[in-house]
Motif scaffolding. Structure first.
Motif, mmCIF file in Angstrom:
data_model
loop_
_atom_site.group_PDB
_atom_site.id
_atom_site.type_symbol
_atom_site.label_atom_id
_atom_site.label_comp_id
_atom_site.label_asym_id
_atom_site.label_seq_id
_atom_site.Cartn_x
_atom_site.Cartn_y
_atom_site.Cartn_z
ATOM 1 N N LEU A 166 -5.143 19.777 -2.875
ATOM 2 C CA LEU A 166 -3.855 19.461 -2.809
ATOM 3 C C LEU A 166 -3.518 17.886 -2.733
ATOM 4 O O LEU A 166 -2.556 17.467 -3.170
ATOM 5 C CB LEU A 166 -3.101 20.343 -1.710
ATOM 6 C CG LEU A 166 -1.641 19.954 -1.257
ATOM 7 C CD1 LEU A 166 -0.667 20.459 -2.636
ATOM 8 C CD2 LEU A 166 -0.992 20.898 -0.336
ATOM 9 N N ALA A 167 -4.305 17.316 -1.599
ATOM 10 C CA ALA A 167 -4.410 15.933 -1.431
ATOM 11 C C ALA A 167 -4.460 15.151 -2.850
ATOM 12 O O ALA A 167 -4.000 14.324 -3.019
ATOM 13 C CB ALA A 167 -5.273 15.488 -0.383
ATOM 14 N N GLU A 168 -5.557 15.635 -3.343
ATOM 15 C CA GLU A 168 -6.005 15.191 -4.722
ATOM 16 C C GLU A 168 -4.978 14.971 -5.676
ATOM 17 O O GLU A 168 -4.677 14.178 -6.461
ATOM 18 C CB GLU A 168 -7.360 15.589 -5.200
ATOM 19 C CG GLU A 168 -7.837 15.213 -6.512
ATOM 20 C CD GLU A 168 -8.501 13.667 -6.209
ATOM 21 O OE1 GLU A 168 -8.818 13.095 -7.268
ATOM 22 O OE2 GLU A 168 -8.557 13.201 -5.007
ATOM 23 N N LEU A 197 -2.313 11.994 2.347
ATOM 24 C CA LEU A 197 -2.879 12.626 3.553
ATOM 25 C C LEU A 197 -1.995 13.903 3.733
ATOM 26 O O LEU A 197 -0.931 14.158 3.616
ATOM 27 C CB LEU A 197 -2.609 12.016 4.792
ATOM 28 C CG LEU A 197 -3.498 10.697 5.147
ATOM 29 C CD1 LEU A 197 -3.053 9.763 4.536
ATOM 30 C CD2 LEU A 197 -3.710 10.548 6.546
ATOM 31 N N VAL A 198 -3.001 15.290 3.815
ATOM 32 C CA VAL A 198 -2.415 16.447 4.064
ATOM 33 C C VAL A 198 -2.979 17.286 4.970
ATOM 34 O O VAL A 198 -4.212 17.077 5.353
ATOM 35 C CB VAL A 198 -2.646 17.388 2.783
ATOM 36 C CG1 VAL A 198 -2.243 18.832 2.918
ATOM 37 C CG2 VAL A 198 -2.099 16.997 1.372
ATOM 38 N N GLY A 199 -2.136 17.588 6.083
ATOM 39 C CA GLY A 199 -2.760 18.001 7.079
ATOM 40 C C GLY A 199 -1.786 18.278 8.389
ATOM 41 O O GLY A 199 -0.483 18.163 8.189
ATOM 42 N N LEU A 227 0.871 -1.342 -0.129
ATOM 43 C CA LEU A 227 -0.058 0.186 0.006
ATOM 44 C C LEU A 227 0.837 1.064 0.015
ATOM 45 O O LEU A 227 1.640 1.439 0.698
ATOM 46 C CB LEU A 227 -0.843 0.216 1.237
ATOM 47 C CG LEU A 227 -2.092 1.141 1.400
ATOM 48 C CD1 LEU A 227 -3.128 0.381 2.015
ATOM 49 C CD2 LEU A 227 -1.603 2.288 1.754
ATOM 50 N N ARG A 228 0.334 2.178 -0.987
ATOM 51 C CA ARG A 228 1.449 3.224 -1.326
ATOM 52 C C ARG A 228 0.859 4.590 -0.338
ATOM 53 O O ARG A 228 -0.493 4.847 -0.191
ATOM 54 C CB ARG A 228 1.550 3.675 -2.385
ATOM 55 C CG ARG A 228 2.274 2.842 -3.366
ATOM 56 C CD ARG A 228 2.615 3.091 -4.769
ATOM 57 N NE ARG A 228 1.076 2.813 -5.169
ATOM 58 C CZ ARG A 228 0.694 3.061 -6.644
ATOM 59 N NH1 ARG A 228 1.650 3.718 -7.508
ATOM 60 N NH2 ARG A 228 -0.465 2.953 -7.228
ATOM 61 N N VAL A 229 1.719 5.259 0.352
ATOM 62 C CA VAL A 229 1.121 6.484 0.969
ATOM 63 C C VAL A 229 1.948 7.736 0.931
ATOM 64 O O VAL A 229 3.086 7.399 0.905
ATOM 65 C CB VAL A 229 0.848 6.237 2.437
ATOM 66 C CG1 VAL A 229 0.438 7.380 3.464
ATOM 67 C CG2 VAL A 229 0.409 4.720 3.013
ATOM 68 N N LEU A 230 1.297 8.707 0.713
ATOM 69 C CA LEU A 230 1.974 9.971 0.518
ATOM 70 C C LEU A 230 1.562 11.022 1.591
ATOM 71 O O LEU A 230 0.445 11.158 1.759
ATOM 72 C CB LEU A 230 1.652 10.658 -0.844
ATOM 73 C CG LEU A 230 2.146 9.872 -2.045
ATOM 74 C CD1 LEU A 230 0.846 9.138 -2.738
ATOM 75 C CD2 LEU A 230 3.340 10.560 -2.884
ATOM 76 N N LEU A 231 2.350 11.481 2.451
ATOM 77 C CA LEU A 231 2.304 12.254 3.503
ATOM 78 C C LEU A 231 2.878 13.734 3.188
ATOM 79 O O LEU A 231 3.950 14.090 2.757
ATOM 80 C CB LEU A 231 2.807 11.925 4.614
ATOM 81 C CG LEU A 231 2.481 10.235 5.099
ATOM 82 C CD1 LEU A 231 3.191 9.961 6.304
ATOM 83 C CD2 LEU A 231 1.053 10.323 5.504
ATOM 84 N N LEU A 232 2.005 14.931 3.590
ATOM 85 C CA LEU A 232 2.634 16.157 3.364
ATOM 86 C C LEU A 232 1.865 17.103 4.760
ATOM 87 O O LEU A 232 0.883 17.178 4.763
ATOM 88 C CB LEU A 232 1.881 16.934 2.029
ATOM 89 C CG LEU A 232 2.436 18.309 1.756
ATOM 90 C CD1 LEU A 232 4.078 18.512 1.585
ATOM 91 C CD2 LEU A 232 1.902 18.890 0.518
ATOM 92 N N ARG A 233 2.927 17.386 5.572
ATOM 93 C CA ARG A 233 2.626 18.163 6.449
ATOM 94 C C ARG A 233 2.113 19.655 6.323
ATOM 95 O O ARG A 233 2.791 20.401 5.421
ATOM 96 C CB ARG A 233 3.461 18.210 7.663
ATOM 97 C CG ARG A 233 3.032 18.708 8.949
ATOM 98 C CD ARG A 233 4.042 18.468 9.957
ATOM 99 N NE ARG A 233 3.794 18.620 11.331
ATOM 100 C CZ ARG A 233 4.190 18.655 12.553
ATOM 101 N NH1 ARG A 233 5.749 17.890 12.428
ATOM 102 N NH2 ARG A 233 3.814 19.123 13.760
ATOM 103 N N ASP A 234 0.910 20.056 6.680
ATOM 104 C CA ASP A 234 0.489 21.354 6.639
ATOM 105 C C ASP A 234 -0.121 21.824 7.939
ATOM 106 O O ASP A 234 -1.107 21.487 8.241
ATOM 107 C CB ASP A 234 -0.535 21.448 5.426
ATOM 108 C CG ASP A 234 -1.226 22.642 5.448
ATOM 109 O OD1 ASP A 234 -0.949 23.776 6.047
ATOM 110 O OD2 ASP A 234 -2.347 22.906 4.606
ATOM 111 N N SER A 235 0.581 22.817 8.749
ATOM 112 C CA SER A 235 0.083 23.214 10.211
ATOM 113 C C SER A 235 -0.737 24.287 9.996
ATOM 114 O O SER A 235 -0.981 24.923 11.126
ATOM 115 C CB SER A 235 1.137 23.284 10.857
ATOM 116 O OG SER A 235 1.925 22.056 10.916
ATOM 117 N N SER A 236 -1.358 24.889 8.897
ATOM 118 C CA SER A 236 -2.244 25.876 8.777
ATOM 119 C C SER A 236 -3.245 25.732 9.470
ATOM 120 O O SER A 236 -3.724 26.937 9.731
ATOM 121 C CB SER A 236 -2.147 26.438 7.311
ATOM 122 O OG SER A 236 -2.909 25.297 6.596
#
Length: 934
Positions: free
Chosen positions: A878-880, A707-709, A531-540
């Motif tokens: 952005l997540a899409e 996931l973005v968040g 299973l592939r996962v992409l993570l981007l942290r966005d603390s806004s």
């Protein structure tokens, strides 16, 4: 999204009935004179008309209000989370302000605001497109708004354009004649919908003496009679700085922005004409009045519909918070009263409810679509029973808590992007008269009790206050297919010359170029099961967006079982090995988590967002339904009935039926993109079919999540490994063969006739390219010039703007994992369809023969690359984007490289792509519309 979907998503206290003119921007200017709003100490029970102190959850804590000497209100809010800014101009004019006989004139004026000004006699859509603005406009009952979001260095340009048309719009006979035709096309497009026709009849009966009872867009009869002087009079009276609010939210410096506003808007004089007074609030029907007989429409259609309206108070009334919580208890989610009584019982296939609180009154709207074989009278009786229960018994403590959580979560989730934040401020200021309204509203929500909800149920939802309407279709046998060869049409006409980009540049305000900040790249991990996962942290914001893709789309359907992939996805949340459907739904509803699954051609889309504190619950739920769904028989049968009704509605809709015919005309019958559900295929699907499809296709090695968040990546990795790492795939993954598809050898014309329709929808095209095709970037630039924007493209300029044949026309390459269609779509009056088609084909020939100019390429590149950061500024989008880049097999850095790829395209490459990919003599033309038209 549809407006009702918009309303349910954002839960705005007022009702922004958006009649949108596609691709339009806003631009506004503001001037100095800071006017800090005074904050008073609240009482223990805040009302909607008193100030409340700013709190950590305040949506307006950083907002600065400024009023210019000419009366213009300016709201600014610095949000430096992304290098973009939104500008919105809200005018306090809507259909509420229209005199008898000119219904729709506010909407007509909105259209004319894009036809140019005395200083800029050019279609404003071209100017906005050149700036890369993602923009639109709408007319509502209480307001008209123009809005757009751009890169931060375009702020001054937008302000200059908006100030220009606030005072200098050109409203002449030629402009009015052209846009009347476009507006009538728009209105007749709405007439294609039985639900629109029913809603219009019910609203007119509920509010016979109020403008709120009339359609916002007007009627064809009134629009045809508008005179230039009538429209100019509305413009001079209402488009005045003292009747407007400019909202600026995003990455800017307030003092500098206010100076720019002063320079642009400060010189705009206020109107010398007095504004018309607001219409008095619509009187409520008092309890004890005789019940009105139901309105019954018997017309061509596909499904039985119910529409009910109850009068409500205006937006600032103290009962509004309780009414909105009442609505959530009644309609929101699977645990709501109406879902349980209408959907779980099998009476209805769909329903919705919404409170609309306006400046001068309001209403509550309820609608339902009957399930096959069910009577509307029985549905109404069931609704009345649910309302009676709310009148006689308080809601439970769990229901009240859940509703409050859902409402507060929705406010936080909708305020993650600058456009939505500005939308809330503009709506609050124009409708409620105070940009801090939402803060007071949220404070008042906290004070609502179960007794309050029971009280408003008694006050506003007595059966005698209801206006009820039924739509009873006279045709219930809409079927797939039935298209006929439309033959050949020939029109003699002359195309106008292509728009010269130099002409656009001449009127474009100067732009100060600045370097774009580098976009952060996602971290990619692969679990042990693939299973592939992409993570981007966005603390806004304290939220998380999740997008997912599973290779289990409708391309895997066979003709005998067409609809299986979607039924499987639709039933995932109907129960697992340890939780039934209601338990799953309540787990999410109690926390305000949004989660949905939907099958498309190339996969199952997973979409979710939540407050970060609820991320573990979201991931646990996704993991459970992806591994342990059981597809109960009862729920499957209810889902099947909803799918059968949805099929009938689609076959009664020119847009969806025409698209179905188009798809099956461009792909051969052995292609995975050919099959569509039929009544027979849906009825033939059994529970074991779903279980087998689920077992074979729902696999971790065919799943990708993004996931973005605001999360700790290390903690999220551990969470995903714990919940999804034990998911195992067995055997070889199913695979499909996608044969290459060429355009037809000639022009193929087909017509789908549908009784009771007033507008035609036309699709023109053939099988195109996939996302990894090396011609994708030149094709993207080419399409932007051809039909990427209905107001600035060659197609839009000629077919919509010059000839006035369509409300909207677009083209696009739907490039996916596999070879998707190249498609041109447009909506026309039936009598205009032949000329619009011939004009389009002639323009394609011209485009292919003459090619494009260097300036056109440069303008298209600037538009595409300038709008791209706006996409990235919305967490869901952005997540899409991150997700689909991975699904398409692109470089992980594509999110950063895309603008560079577009900028690297040359004029020669665009013209070469034109020769390769445009085939005006080898395409399919499908028109769907009135049964008697040809």
């Amino acid at each position: 999204m549809s407006f009702l979907s918009f309303l349910r998503r954002y839960r705005l206290p007022s009702f922004l009935f958006a009649l949108c003119l596609a691709t339009i921007l806003l631009s506004g200017e503001i001037a100095l004179l800071p006017s800090a709003s005074a904050e008073q100490a609240p009482s223990k029970k805040p009302t909607l008309t008193q100030s409340v102190p700013s709190a950590p959850a305040s949506t307006t804590q950083q907002v600065r209000k400024t009023v210019l000497e000419n009366g213009l209100t300016v709201l600014t809010k610095e949000v430096p989370t992304a290098p973009v800014v939104t500008v919105q101009v809200w005018y306090r004019i809507g259909s509420r302000d229209e005199a008898p006989g000119v219904n729709g004139i506010a909407h007509q004026l909105e259209h004319l605001m894009f036809k140019g000004t005395s200083d800029r006699p050019i279609q404003f859509g071209r100017l906005f497109s050149a700036l890369g603005s993602q923009s639109n406009a709408f007319t509502s009952y209480d307001q008209t708004a123009y809005f757009g979001t751009v890169e931060r260095d375009k702020l001054r340009s937008l302000l200059a354009l908006e100030a220009d048309r606030m005072q200098s719009a050109v409203i002449g006979a030629s402009q009015l004649t052209s846009e009347k035709r476009v507006v009538i096309s728009e209105l007749q497009g709405y007439e294609n919908s039985p639900s629109y026709r029913l809603d219009r009849a019910v609203m007119q009966a509920a509010f016979p003496d109020s403008p709120y009872g009339l359609p916002v867009g007007g009627t064809k009869a009134d629009v045809q009679k508008f005179t230039v002087e009538q429209v100019r009079d509305y413009y001079r009276n209402y488009y005045s700085p003292d009747n407007a609010t400019v909202v600026i939210v995003g990455d800017f410096q307030t003092d500098s922005a206010l100076k720019a506003v002063q320079e642009s808007f400060g010189k705009v004089p206020r109107s010398e004409k007095p504004k018309a007074s607001a219409q008095p609030p619509a009187p409520l029907v008092m309890k004890g009045s005789p019940a009105k007989a139901a309105i019954v429409l018997k017309q061509p259609g596909s499904a039985s519909l119910l529409q009910a309206v109850y009068p409500l108070p205006n937006v600032t009334h103290p009962d509004v918070p309780a009414l909105h919580l009442f609505d959530l208890v009644l309609t929101q989610g699977r645990s709501s009263r109406l879902y349980q009584s209408l959907i779980e019982s099998g009476l209805a296939s769909d329903y919705s409810g919404y409170p609309a609180n306006m400046i001068s009154g309001g209403w509550y709207g309820l609608s339902a679509t009957a399930a096959p074989g069910q009577e509307l009278s029985k549905i109404n009786q069931t609704i009345q029973t649910s309302l009676a229960d709310l009148r006689t018994q308080p809601v439970t403590a769990d229901e009240l808590k859940r509703a409050k959580t859902q409402l507060k979560s929705s406010v936080l989730l909708r305020n993650r992007d600058v456009t939505s934040q500005a939308m809330q401020l503009g709506d609050d200021q124009t409708t409620a008269g105070d940009y801090q309204f939402t803060d007071r509203y949220l404070a008042a929500i906290e004070q609502v009790t179960a007794a309050d909800i029971q009280r408003v149920a008694k006050t506003y939802f007595d059966p005698n206050q209801q206006t009820l309407g039924f739509f009873e279709p006279t045709q219930l046998d809409a079927k797939a297919g039935g298209s006929v060869n439309a033959g050949q049409t020939a029109e003699q006409f002359n195309l106008g010359p292509p728009v010269d980009p130099a002409e656009v540049a001449k009127y474009l305000p100067p732009v100060t170029q600045s370097d774009r900040p580098a976009q952060a790249l996602p971290e990619k991990i692969v679990l042990s099961n693939g299973l592939r996962v992409l993570l981007l942290r966005d603390s806004s914001t304290p939220t998380v967006s999740l997008s997912g893709h599973l290779d289990a789309g409708t391309a895997f359907d066979t003709s005998q079982k067409a609809g299986l992939a979607k039924l499987t996805a639709d039933n995932l949340m109907n129960g697992t090995k340890t939780k039934d459907a209601l338990t799953l739904a309540t787990t999410l509803d109690d926390r305000g988590i949004n989660l949905g699954f939907d099958a498309n051609r190339e996969g199952v889309a997973i979409r979710a967002n939540t407050l970060v504190e609820n991320l573990p619950t979201l991931v646990q739920t996704v993991a459970d339904v992806m591994q342990n769904a059981v597809f109960p028989d009862k729920e499957l049968e209810l889902s099947r009935q909803r799918s059968l009704i949805a099929l009938k509605v689609q076959l009664d809709n020119p847009a969806s039926k025409g698209r179905r015919t188009f798809q099956q005309a461009i792909y051969p019958s052995n292609h995975p993109f050919y099959n569509f559900p039929t009544e027979a295929s849906l009825k033939g699907i059994q529970q074991q079919d779903l279980l087998n499809f689920y077992k074979n296709h729902y696999r971790p090695d065919k799943t990708t999540l993004a996931l973005v968040g605001d999360f700790d990546p290390a903690q999220v990795k551990s969470l995903l490994e714990k919940e999804l790492g034990t998911w195992k795939a067995t055997g070889k993954a199913p695979a499909l063969t996608f044969p290459p598809v060429s355009p037809p050898t000639n022009v193929v014309r087909l017509y789908d006739g549908i009784p009771g329709k007033t507008q035609s929808i036309t699709y023109i095209g053939y099988a195109g390219i996939n996302r990894t095709d090396p011609r994708y970037y030149p094709a993207t630039v080419m399409n932007q010039i051809l039909g990427g924007d209905t107001l600035s493209s060659r197609l839009g300029t000629e077919i919509r703007d010059r000839q006035g044949l369509t409300y909207g026309i677009y083209s696009g390459f739907q490039a996916g994992i596999h070879q998707g269609p190249f498609l041109i779509s447009m909506q026309t009056a039936p009598e205009d369809a032949p000329k619009a088609i011939s004009s389009t084909l002639k323009l394609l020939e011209q485009f292919r023969t003459q090619g494009v100019s260097t300036n056109e390429v440069l303008t298209a590149q600037r538009s595409l690359t300038s709008s791209y950061p706006v996409d990235l500024a919305n967490p869901d989008d952005l997540a899409e984007i991150i997700l689909m880049n991975e699904v398409y097999g692109l470089n992980p850095a594509e999110i950063r490289q895309f603008p560079k790829q577009i900028d690297a395209v040359t004029q020669a490459q665009v013209n070469e792509a034109t020769q390769d990919l445009l085939h005006p003599d080898r395409l399919v033309v499908v028109t769907a519309g009135p049964a008697t038209a040809r």
